[in-house]
Enzyme design. Sequence first.
Site, short mmCIF file in Angstrom:
data_model
loop_
_atom_site.label_atom_id
_atom_site.label_comp_id
_atom_site.label_asym_id
_atom_site.label_seq_id
_atom_site.Cartn_x
_atom_site.Cartn_y
_atom_site.Cartn_z
N VAL A 1 104.93 24.61 50.75
CA VAL A 1 103.91 23.58 50.72
C VAL A 1 104.77 22.34 51.54
O VAL A 1 104.05 21.63 52.32
CB VAL A 1 103.20 23.18 49.52
CG1 VAL A 1 102.39 21.85 49.54
CG2 VAL A 1 102.52 24.36 48.83
N ILE B 1 113.20 23.33 49.38
CA ILE B 1 113.08 24.71 48.98
C ILE B 1 112.47 24.68 47.23
O ILE B 1 112.84 25.62 46.85
CB ILE B 1 114.84 25.18 48.91
CG1 ILE B 1 115.64 24.48 48.19
CG2 ILE B 1 114.98 25.65 50.19
CD1 ILE B 1 116.84 25.22 48.06
N ALA C 1 100.03 17.54 40.44
CA ALA C 1 99.79 16.42 39.49
C ALA C 1 98.59 16.75 38.72
O ALA C 1 98.59 16.24 37.70
CB ALA C 1 99.47 15.32 40.39
N HIS D 1 72.54 20.41 55.65
CA HIS D 1 72.70 20.57 57.15
C HIS D 1 72.57 19.36 57.86
O HIS D 1 71.53 18.77 57.95
CB HIS D 1 71.93 21.79 57.72
CG HIS D 1 72.00 22.04 58.97
ND1 HIS D 1 73.10 22.88 59.49
CD2 HIS D 1 71.26 21.74 60.22
CE1 HIS D 1 72.93 22.90 60.77
NE2 HIS D 1 71.96 22.17 61.39
#
Length: 474
Positions: free
Chosen positions: A190, A278, A328, A453
């Site tokens: 991430v 890492i 978190a 929509h």
Amino acid sequence: MAIHCDVAVLGGGTGGYIAAIRAAQAGKQVVIIEQDKLGGTCLHRGCIPSKALLRSAELYAQMKNSEDYGIASSEVTLLYPKVQQRKQAIVDQLHKGVQALMRKNKIQVIEGRGRVIGPSIFSPKSGAVAVELNNDEMETVVPANLIIATGSRPRTLAGLQPDGVSVLSSDEALTLEELPASILIVGGGVIGVEWASLLQDFGVRVTLVEAADQLLPSEDGEISRELRKHLERRGITVMTGVKVLADTYETTKQGIQISVQNGEKNERLEADKILVSIGRQANVENIGLENTDIALTKEGYIRVNEHMQTMEPHIYAIGDCIGGLQLAHAASHEGLIAVGHMIGETSHTYAESQVPRCVYTRPEVASVGYTEQDAKKKGRNTKTAKVPFAAIGKALVQGEKEGFLKLVADADTDDLIGVQIIGAHATELIAQAALAQLLDATPWEIGQAVFAHPSLSEIFGEAALAIDGRALNL
């Protein structure tokens, strides 16, 4: 003179201060012990500052491509010092907000480094905390219950320890005063992919290397391949299945050089700087755990039960220091579970499958629940549907048609068990999937909801219909 209280929290990060607030709301006398700043890693060295930089990078990229929307701009200039100023202003504002919350809830904040001590004159059981105050004096906090929320720090790679100049962790990268011309990022999880996306948008030449066979190793394979395609299309060099040979690292007049093992051959890489991302390591050293019966897992995290209790029933632990999903919002929820059990409320637990996982790249990635691969490994019979954003009108209007939503259901029970999204605003859209997971919804039930929509949320309803062959716009 010792400070006695109902609840002490060792660590004032997101999980810690949320737990403290909940305990104070329940009428408990609460003390937070924090050696740095309230808000912890998330506020000062993680979630908030990195997302502030990512927003500036995203806007810069959009402005450079404004002609796609019929808007000609003569020149777009990046003012990186102002980017950093904006980031810090956001952090400072939120920090003041957390401090105000402590005052509002009458929570005492002690600034210093805490260490759990064993039975003493202050308490017949372990769990009191000796605090070395920032003015070098000592204080002792004696709580009826203790919550350990000491968080984590960037994991380092032997031979590539951060020096703040040539070798960076995410901490040092956040405070760069100038952008390098090129960077090598070690780690395609991430943090690594977010920094790759951010820096490329700012004009940095990026090489991203990952030891596993795919980026975001714990996420869906189709999502990973789609993200790689978009990053490479933007000019990022992506290398997977590659081992970094740290002992070959050296600095040069131009920057850094290091070799990587790619299959049976070694390849020499060069860049101005190297960023090591890492993963993160739990902060469990030198906090006095040896003075307790608290046990660690083999990975080095504090072992807890479903109520966040350690082997000492009056001592709880939450957040990154217990491993699991180091997020978190996961830490905050764990804090609520710990306090709920502590004060005798009907305690609820939560499954990691109900916690959203978000990656703030461009395009964004978000998921909740099981991936198709994980579900099959657990022996579940699955059915899936995949809907591209290109089929959604609002995505075309916004000029953000890349990516797709993938829905995974149990073919035997029809329960929704996972959702993965790659595309614009995926980190916002995933909230609908998380609520559906909590309510144990089926795709049929989701398909009965009315979606506005045009909106990007229509993709969720369309996928719910598509999984049973009832799609209306595919």
